[in-house]
Write a protein that holds these residues in place. Structure first.
Motif: not given
Length: 72
Positions: A35-43
């Motif tokens: 997989q290619r991926g990551g984690r982000l947090a929205d505002p």
């Protein structure tokens, strides 16, 4: 809670989210399990895990790569 999305282009989705005010928790990178991926947090503080499949791997291939990743 983490919202997980399978997308066709994880890099493009991450860039769009960043333009919308998200922050990177874990950068988008290739993972040993295909997989290619990551984690982000929205505002608003919601966590998003975005990923795309870059390799179709068998369970044996994933296990071999996991063993190699954590023993080297």
């Amino acid at each position: 809670m983490i919202i997980a999305l399978e997308v066709s282009d994880a890099d493009a989705v991450a860039e769009s989210m960043l333009r919308g005010g998200a922050t990177v928790v874990h950068p988008v990178t290739d993972r040993h399990y295909g997989q290619r991926g990551g984690r982000l947090a929205d505002p608003f503080g919601h966590l998003w895990m975005i990923s795309q499949t870059v390799e179709e791997l068998t369970p044996q291939q994933i296990q071999r790569r996991t063993d190699e990743a954590f023993t080297s």
